[in-house]
Structure formats: C-alpha cells, structure tokens
Write an enzyme that holds these catalytic residues in place. Sequence first.
Site, PDB file in Angstrom:
ATOM      1  N   GLU A  44       1.128  -1.399   0.237  1.00 53.41           N
ATOM      2  CA  GLU A  44       0.130  -0.212   0.008  1.00 53.41           C
ATOM      3  C   GLU A  44       1.045   1.045   0.106  1.00 53.41           C
ATOM      4  O   GLU A  44       1.601   1.568   0.584  1.00 53.41           O
ATOM      5  CB  GLU A  44      -0.749  -0.057   1.069  1.00 53.41           C
ATOM      6  CG  GLU A  44      -1.457   1.015   1.307  1.00 53.41           C
ATOM      7  CD  GLU A  44      -2.573   1.174   2.761  1.00 53.41           C
ATOM      8  OE1 GLU A  44      -3.973   2.035   2.474  1.00 53.41           O
ATOM      9  OE2 GLU A  44      -1.762   1.267   3.743  1.00 53.41           O
ATOM     10  N   GLU A  69       4.757   4.831   3.138  1.00 54.47           N
ATOM     11  CA  GLU A  69       4.876   5.847   3.910  1.00 54.47           C
ATOM     12  C   GLU A  69       6.209   6.919   3.628  1.00 54.47           C
ATOM     13  O   GLU A  69       7.081   5.921   4.875  1.00 54.47           O
ATOM     14  CB  GLU A  69       4.084   5.839   5.099  1.00 54.47           C
ATOM     15  CG  GLU A  69       3.940   6.874   5.870  1.00 54.47           C
ATOM     16  CD  GLU A  69       3.085   7.837   4.995  1.00 54.47           C
ATOM     17  OE1 GLU A  69       3.064   8.765   4.749  1.00 54.47           O
ATOM     18  OE2 GLU A  69       1.445   7.478   4.546  1.00 54.47           O
ATOM     19  N   ASN A  96      10.011   6.701  -0.185  1.00 51.17           N
ATOM     20  CA  ASN A  96       9.128   7.779  -1.558  1.00 51.17           C
ATOM     21  C   ASN A  96       8.846   6.287  -2.731  1.00 51.17           C
ATOM     22  O   ASN A  96       9.927   5.599  -3.133  1.00 51.17           O
ATOM     23  CB  ASN A  96      10.239   8.660  -2.108  1.00 51.17           C
ATOM     24  CG  ASN A  96       9.274   9.421  -3.283  1.00 51.17           C
ATOM     25  OD1 ASN A  96       8.130   9.303  -3.706  1.00 51.17           O
ATOM     26  ND2 ASN A  96       9.754  10.783  -2.602  1.00 51.17           N
ATOM     27  N   ASP A 118      -3.352  11.758  -1.853  1.00 52.85           N
ATOM     28  CA  ASP A 118      -2.677  12.974  -2.185  1.00 52.85           C
ATOM     29  C   ASP A 118      -3.565  13.469  -3.255  1.00 52.85           C
ATOM     30  O   ASP A 118      -3.507  13.191  -4.598  1.00 52.85           O
ATOM     31  CB  ASP A 118      -2.087  13.944  -2.101  1.00 52.85           C
ATOM     32  CG  ASP A 118      -1.990  15.516  -1.536  1.00 52.85           C
ATOM     33  OD1 ASP A 118      -2.611  16.018  -2.404  1.00 52.85           O
ATOM     34  OD2 ASP A 118      -1.007  15.957  -0.571  1.00 52.85           O
ATOM     35  N   LYS A 122      -3.594  21.047  -8.740  1.00 56.48           N
ATOM     36  CA  LYS A 122      -2.885  22.451  -9.385  1.00 56.48           C
ATOM     37  C   LYS A 122      -2.601  21.360 -10.313  1.00 56.48           C
ATOM     38  O   LYS A 122      -1.306  20.599 -10.640  1.00 56.48           O
ATOM     39  CB  LYS A 122      -2.827  23.007  -9.132  1.00 56.48           C
ATOM     40  CG  LYS A 122      -3.344  24.297  -7.381  1.00 56.48           C
ATOM     41  CD  LYS A 122      -2.438  25.130  -6.644  1.00 56.48           C
ATOM     42  CE  LYS A 122      -3.163  25.780  -6.118  1.00 56.48           C
ATOM     43  NZ  LYS A 122      -2.315  26.922  -4.711  1.00 56.48           N
ATOM     44  N   ASP A 154     -12.282   9.779  -2.811  1.00 57.77           N
ATOM     45  CA  ASP A 154     -13.151  10.373  -2.356  1.00 57.77           C
ATOM     46  C   ASP A 154     -13.110  11.693  -3.368  1.00 57.77           C
ATOM     47  O   ASP A 154     -14.192  12.498  -3.281  1.00 57.77           O
ATOM     48  CB  ASP A 154     -13.426  11.227  -1.109  1.00 57.77           C
ATOM     49  CG  ASP A 154     -12.861  12.361  -0.656  1.00 57.77           C
ATOM     50  OD1 ASP A 154     -11.746  12.256  -0.938  1.00 57.77           O
ATOM     51  OD2 ASP A 154     -13.139  12.785  -0.062  1.00 57.77           O
ATOM     52  N   GLU A 192      -8.726   5.438   7.536  1.00 55.92           N
ATOM     53  CA  GLU A 192      -9.242   6.856   8.483  1.00 55.92           C
ATOM     54  C   GLU A 192      -9.741   7.991   7.794  1.00 55.92           C
ATOM     55  O   GLU A 192     -10.580   8.181   8.161  1.00 55.92           O
ATOM     56  CB  GLU A 192      -7.867   7.209   9.072  1.00 55.92           C
ATOM     57  CG  GLU A 192      -7.445   5.978   9.820  1.00 55.92           C
ATOM     58  CD  GLU A 192      -5.654   5.207   9.571  1.00 55.92           C
ATOM     59  OE1 GLU A 192      -5.462   4.781   9.972  1.00 55.92           O
ATOM     60  OE2 GLU A 192      -6.249   5.437   8.479  1.00 55.92           O
ATOM     61  N   TYR A 193      -9.447   7.751   6.248  1.00 55.60           N
ATOM     62  CA  TYR A 193      -9.908   9.221   5.988  1.00 55.60           C
ATOM     63  C   TYR A 193     -10.565   8.471   5.027  1.00 55.60           C
ATOM     64  O   TYR A 193     -12.116   8.887   5.175  1.00 55.60           O
ATOM     65  CB  TYR A 193      -8.743   9.773   4.146  1.00 55.60           C
ATOM     66  CG  TYR A 193      -7.756  10.459   5.083  1.00 55.60           C
ATOM     67  CD1 TYR A 193      -8.570  11.429   5.426  1.00 55.60           C
ATOM     68  CD2 TYR A 193      -6.573   9.751   4.560  1.00 55.60           C
ATOM     69  CE1 TYR A 193      -6.961  12.406   6.178  1.00 55.60           C
ATOM     70  CE2 TYR A 193      -4.835  11.101   5.046  1.00 55.60           C
ATOM     71  CZ  TYR A 193      -5.951  12.258   5.424  1.00 55.60           C
ATOM     72  OH  TYR A 193      -4.544  12.587   5.921  1.00 55.60           O
ATOM     73  N   GLU A 194     -10.725   7.136   4.689  1.00 55.75           N
ATOM     74  CA  GLU A 194     -12.287   6.565   4.910  1.00 55.75           C
ATOM     75  C   GLU A 194     -13.726   7.012   5.177  1.00 55.75           C
ATOM     76  O   GLU A 194     -14.852   6.920   4.766  1.00 55.75           O
ATOM     77  CB  GLU A 194     -12.421   5.201   3.183  1.00 55.75           C
ATOM     78  CG  GLU A 194     -13.130   4.897   3.026  1.00 55.75           C
ATOM     79  CD  GLU A 194     -13.223   3.052   2.262  1.00 55.75           C
ATOM     80  OE1 GLU A 194     -13.663   2.862   1.777  1.00 55.75           O
ATOM     81  OE2 GLU A 194     -11.893   3.613   2.038  1.00 55.75           O
TER      82      GLU A 194
END
Length: 214
Positions: A44, A69, A96, A118, A122, A154, A192-194
Amino acid sequence: MRMRNKPWAKEKMNEYPQYVIQNPEEQKGKWKTYFPQEGPLFIEIGTGKGRFITEMAKAHPDTNFIGVELSDNVLVSALDRLIEAELPNVKLLNANAKNLGLYFEPGEINRVYLNFSDPWPKTRHEKRRLTFKEFLAVYESVLVPEGEIHFKTDNQGLFEYSLVSFSHYGMKLNYVSLDLHNSDFEGNIMTEYEEKFSNKGNRIYRCEVQFPKR
C-alpha cells in the site's frame, strides 16, 4: 492541514526493526524469504496511520503486506497500530514511491494499493499525483506481469484523472465503482480517511486496473 512534527519518530522506528524495514535495498530480489511465510506480496503506497494495511493483514493471513509511507511523522502511528496487533505478515517502509525500483526486483510485488492519495489538484502539480504516468511506470517495473492496482478515493476529480491516466497507459479496467459504499462490493476495508469522508456524506470511488501484457 500541517502535520505535527515528531522529532522522535525515526528513533522509535529504529527501535522496532521487526516491523519497520531498515535497509530495504538489501532485500531487493529476496523478499520471498523476508517474511516468516511465503505468499503473495501486496503493498500500500501512502499507508497513513495503518488501519487499512493492518486490517488487510488480519483478513488475509496467507498474504504478506508492506505499507509504504513517506512521512515518518505519520508512519509512527501505523507502527503503534502494528505493535498492538503483533501481525507477522505486515511490515512498514519509510520511503518515497518513486524509489520502489531501488528496493524491489521486477515481479516481486503482486498488487499495489493506492488509498486516498493526495489529489494535488493544481495542474502544475500533476507529476506529484500517484496515478501520473511516471508513477505507473514505477509500479509496473516491480509488479508481476499484468499486475494490478486497486485504487480508492473520495475525490471525483482525481478519480476521473486517474481513469484517463490508466487508459492512456494501456491498462485494463477490471472494476469501477462510482459509489462504493452503496454497491454490492464485498470485503471492503476502510481507511481512516475513508471513514471520515464517508461520514460526511462523500461518495467513495474505487477501481481495479491491470497493466497490459508486454
């Protein structure tokens, strides 16, 4: 939102080499022997606080997982979760994504997960998006032939951009959901974000894409 700096993060990660991979370049070509058991290797990218990768490891004990991460300030939260869970089939890597080729040989990874990356909305930041063509080339270089990416977000704009990016790269769309939580998809494990975005009423988008045969 600014990430709170944790100056002790790297020191803590160094204290748990059983969970945080210390010298990944030394394992290149040898990942099958790195885990206690043999099995497919899923990674992941952008593992955040580790909920997804930890729950996936619990649900699939015969599969090995690595959570990648970049931010050590975030990765220590995933480490705390892993210390509590004591799972032998999941490790963490502070790295990275663009450098995956330094750590993995071609064909060493069976699947890549991209969860709530993320969006970098832009236009001038397009090259930073984890579904940009240069990142896709990195993933393809370490995946098994015709390997898969499973992608969730999302952000409608990022999802639409990613579908176009996948298509231009020649990838096959095996599954697409424009509203995951109101679909018939089974076995979804939330990040967590989901959970946060879903509770706000945001739709969750998901797709499974496969690299072309070369």
